[in-house]
Design a protein around this motif. Structure first.
Motif, PDB file in Angstrom:
ATOM      1  N   UNK A 103       0.830  -1.206   0.000  1.00 24.53           N
ATOM      2  CA  UNK A 103       0.000   0.000   0.000  1.00 24.53           C
ATOM      3  C   UNK A 103       0.864   1.255   0.000  1.00 24.53           C
ATOM      4  N   UNK A 104       2.012   1.160   0.662  1.00 26.57           N
ATOM      5  CA  UNK A 104       2.920   2.305   0.700  1.00 26.57           C
ATOM      6  C   UNK A 104       3.322   2.713  -0.711  1.00 26.57           C
ATOM      7  N   UNK A 105       3.591   1.720  -1.569  1.00 23.53           N
ATOM      8  CA  UNK A 105       4.056   2.028  -2.908  1.00 23.53           C
ATOM      9  C   UNK A 105       2.965   2.448  -3.854  1.00 23.53           C
ATOM     10  N   UNK A 106       1.863   1.715  -3.843  1.00 22.63           N
ATOM     11  CA  UNK A 106       0.819   1.956  -4.842  1.00 22.63           C
ATOM     12  C   UNK A 106      -0.099   3.098  -4.427  1.00 22.63           C
ATOM     13  N   UNK A 107      -0.541   3.085  -3.163  1.00 21.35           N
ATOM     14  CA  UNK A 107      -1.579   4.018  -2.719  1.00 21.35           C
ATOM     15  C   UNK A 107      -1.027   5.424  -2.492  1.00 21.35           C
ATOM     16  N   UNK A 111      -8.525   0.312  -2.206  1.00 20.07           N
ATOM     17  CA  UNK A 111      -8.876  -0.481  -1.021  1.00 20.07           C
ATOM     18  C   UNK A 111      -9.040  -1.959  -1.361  1.00 20.07           C
ATOM     19  N   UNK A 112      -9.577  -2.252  -2.546  1.00 15.99           N
ATOM     20  CA  UNK A 112      -9.790  -3.645  -2.929  1.00 15.99           C
ATOM     21  C   UNK A 112      -8.499  -4.423  -3.078  1.00 15.99           C
ATOM     22  N   UNK A 113      -7.398  -3.729  -3.372  1.00 22.92           N
ATOM     23  CA  UNK A 113      -6.118  -4.413  -3.557  1.00 22.92           C
ATOM     24  C   UNK A 113      -5.445  -4.745  -2.224  1.00 22.92           C
ATOM     25  N   UNK A 114      -5.629  -3.900  -1.221  1.00 24.61           N
ATOM     26  CA  UNK A 114      -4.867  -4.045   0.019  1.00 24.61           C
ATOM     27  C   UNK A 114      -5.716  -4.190   1.279  1.00 24.61           C
ATOM     28  N   UNK A 116      -3.895   0.191   4.590  1.00 23.34           N
ATOM     29  CA  UNK A 116      -3.872   1.584   4.126  1.00 23.34           C
ATOM     30  C   UNK A 116      -3.865   2.534   5.324  1.00 23.34           C
ATOM     31  N   UNK A 117      -4.660   2.218   6.344  1.00 29.52           N
ATOM     32  CA  UNK A 117      -4.710   3.065   7.534  1.00 29.52           C
ATOM     33  C   UNK A 117      -3.386   3.028   8.298  1.00 29.52           C
TER      34      UNK A 117
END
Length: 625
Positions: free
Chosen positions: A17-21, A238-241, A246-247
């Protein structure tokens, strides 16, 4: 062991999530402070205004990102999926069957989705351009090479899309972690030298800054909003991770690193106002400039990759919801269904991005175009969330209003602020979004008119096949599948088969495919089978907008419903409609012509539904709309 595995999985998802989001919002420090205190904005470059501006950025991140997205909107998941299309479906289902309300919400969601494409053009352009502009800080002699280098990086980035992102994706998280670590480190060094900037943590300084600006507050917010761009990615991915990774990533690293870096830039400008030429790169010692430019370019490529992949996913969902014509989809991973590549989308995006880079010429000029599409999308997200809270979650009206009123006020404020930059470039993403909205609306309405025309011209199915069963029509020992949009009338391909070939198959399936406003349809609900007459069955295949349609695999599920099918003895009959625009009722003539053009150039039905090439028979028919 299960607990340890769960912890490892959460850590891996958080890293991903750090990379994509967070690539998009994580690269905002490259240009935000420079634009806030751009001489054209008229904000004085002194300690009071620096503390006030950084305070607005910090509390904006707290309100817009932390409270709105991380704590509230991440709860509005559509069977685990997020994004404006999923939220639109969730809100539409929540309000019930009222067609007028559903249409309004659908139009809102479609316009928000259309604006996402504007963001998909601006994000790669401004991110990569602002990173490469660091070469000007190294030496002004490199300035003529900034645009060519930026264009070359973008061409390579888009050319690599066809190979998939699975290999590069493994590097995303670690690189962005290093990026956020560096943001925090260089920011901390400046804060130590100028600790007065810590006063920005006091929200009163943010309020004083805004109130002191008067009407000029909108100009200031129009630049400060650049710090919040990328917030929509939290919900879209959100669906990916999942929401918890994410939080955790936001609270554990991203928010602290961004806060420290913005404060560091503020502290630097308090100490050295001449650093305004590029306050981000001036945080670094001269010896670190080249590595900083390389790291920033990597980070912006990652941020761009996330938006490009999002454009593919958004397009695939729009196609399956009937908003765009079929397009070629390549699956680039044997393990991850969500990793796709769409050639038409890729090259159209590249052309638009290069036009933006050359047309605007600098990240400062492009900054005027960046905020407006993002803020309008944020506003639409808040409006849709209200209906989810009120009608979906069944909260009382005062609670639903209280939960969204503050965010709605902030969104309106940001939209108005960005609207001031309409003639300086803000028109670009809006015009792009409006054009895509017209295309989506035209395709959806055109399909409705097409089905109405077919329904009015073709005989009813049941009386027709009941009459056939008594006739002595020659039958061949195979299974025929007739794919139709309207299951109530006789398929054109069936009529042509009878008229020209004078044969009927022993087993005939009238097949309809329905895409529902949910992400996934489980296998046990995938197929519905109904016996119509001897030798005829109606089969409905159900998909969500995240499912990948595969008709042969779906037909294997018919065996559980008492209809075993030998796929090696099955032929697929498809009707290819040739659209003939006519003046009169329906759509405007130019929209009918546009629909006909899109219909002629839409992707293959056989390819879209994964039909075997050697078993497909296409029969054409002319349809007036």
């Amino acid at each position: 062991m299960s607990h340890e595995a769960s912890r490892e999985s959460l850590a891996a998802l958080t890293l991903g999530a750090m990379g994509v989001v967070y690539g998009d919002i994580g690269t905002s420090p490259l240009y935000t402070m420079k634009e806030v205190f751009n001489p054209a904005s008229g904000i004085p470059l002194d300690a009071i205004h620096l503390i006030g501006a950084v305070s607005v950025i910090f509390w904006g991140l707290m309100m817009v990102v932390t409270l709105k997205y991380v704590l509230l909107i991440l709860r509005a998941d559509n069977r685990g999926e997020g994004g404006i299309m999923a939220l639109t479906a969730l809100a539409s289902n929540a309000i019930g069957t009222d067609p007028h309300k559903r249409l309004i919400l659908l139009l809102l969601g479609v316009f928000g989705a259309a604006l996402f494409y504007g963001d998909s053009v601006i994000t790669p352009a401004i991110s990569v351009l602002s990173a490469v502009e660091g070469l000007e800080v190294v030496t002004p002699a490199l300035k003529p090479y900034v645009l060519p280098i930026c264009s070359a990086v973008l061409v390579v980035l888009f050319a690599m899309q066809r190979f998939g992102t699975s290999l590069v994706g493994k590097l995303f998280g670690p690189v962005i972690m290093v990026w956020f670590g560096v943001l925090a480190a260089v920011g901390t060094l400046e804060i130590i030298q100028q600790p007065a900037i810590l006063a920005a943590l006091n929200p009163l300084n943010a309020l004083r800054f805004l109130s002191a600006q008067g009407w000029h507050m909108f100009v200031a917010l129009g630049a400060i909003v650049l710090a919040f761009t990328g917030a929509e990615a939290l919900y879209a991915d959100m669906g990916h991770f999942g929401k918890h990774p994410i939080q955790f990533a936001w609270g554990g690293l991203v928010l602290p690193a961004l806060t420290i870096n913005y404060m560091g830039q503020g502290a630097l400008l308090m100490r050295d106002p001449s650093a305004l030429e590029n306050p981000f790169y001036r945080l670094f010692p001269d010896a670190w400039l080249i590595p900083a430019v390389v790291l920033a370019t990597l980070a912006t490529v990652i941020a761009s990759q996330a938006v490009i992949s999002g454009a593919y996913s958004m397009t695939k969902q729009a196609v399956q919801l009937g908003l765009l014509p079929r397009m070629e989809v390549h699956f680039t991973s044997a393990k991850e269904m969500g990793q796709i590549y769409m050639p038409e989308v890729n090259w159209l995006l590249l052309a638009a991005v290069l036009l933006a880079v050359v047309g605007f010429g600098s990240s400062s000029a492009m900054a005027a175009a960046y905020g407006i599409a993002v803020t309008v999308t944020m506003l639409i997200t808040t409006l849709l969330t209200f209906f989810v809270i009120r009608n979906g979650w069944r909260y009382p009206l005062p609670v639903a209003m209280a939960a969204t009123a503050v965010f709605l006020t902030l969104d309106v404020l940001l939209v108005v602020s960005c609207s001031l930059k309409f003639f300086q470039g803000g028109w670009f993403p809006l015009a792009l979004g409006a054009a895509i909205f017209v295309v989506m609306a035209t395709w959806r309405r055109g399909r409705e008119l097409l089905i109405e025309s077919i329904r009015s011209g073709d005989p009813e199915l049941l009386p027709f096949i009941e009459g056939l069963s008594a006739d002595s029509v020659h039958r061949v020992q195979r299974t025929a599948v007739y794919a139709v949009a309207n299951a109530g009338t006789v398929p054109q391909a069936l009529m042509h088969n009878l008229k020209h070939n004078q044969v009927l198959h022993e087993r005939n399936l009238i097949l309809t495919v329905v895409f529902h406003e949910v992400p996934w349809i489980p296998f046990e609900e995938r197929v519905q089978v109904e016996t119509l007459a001897p030798g005829f069955w109606r089969v409905q295949v159900n998909y969500g907008f995240k499912n990948t349609p595969d008709i042969p695999k779906a037909l294997e599920l018919c065996a559980a419903h008492g209809l075993p099918i030998n796929l090696f003895e099955t032929s697929y009959f498809l009707s290819r409609e040739i659209i003939v625009p006519t003046k009169g009722t329906g759509m405007a003539h130019w929209r009918e012509a546009l629909f006909a053009l899109m219909s002629r150039n839409s992707g293959s039905v056989a390819g879209f539904f994964h039909l075997p090439n050697n078993c497909v028979i296409e029969l054409g028919t002319r349809v007036q709309i």
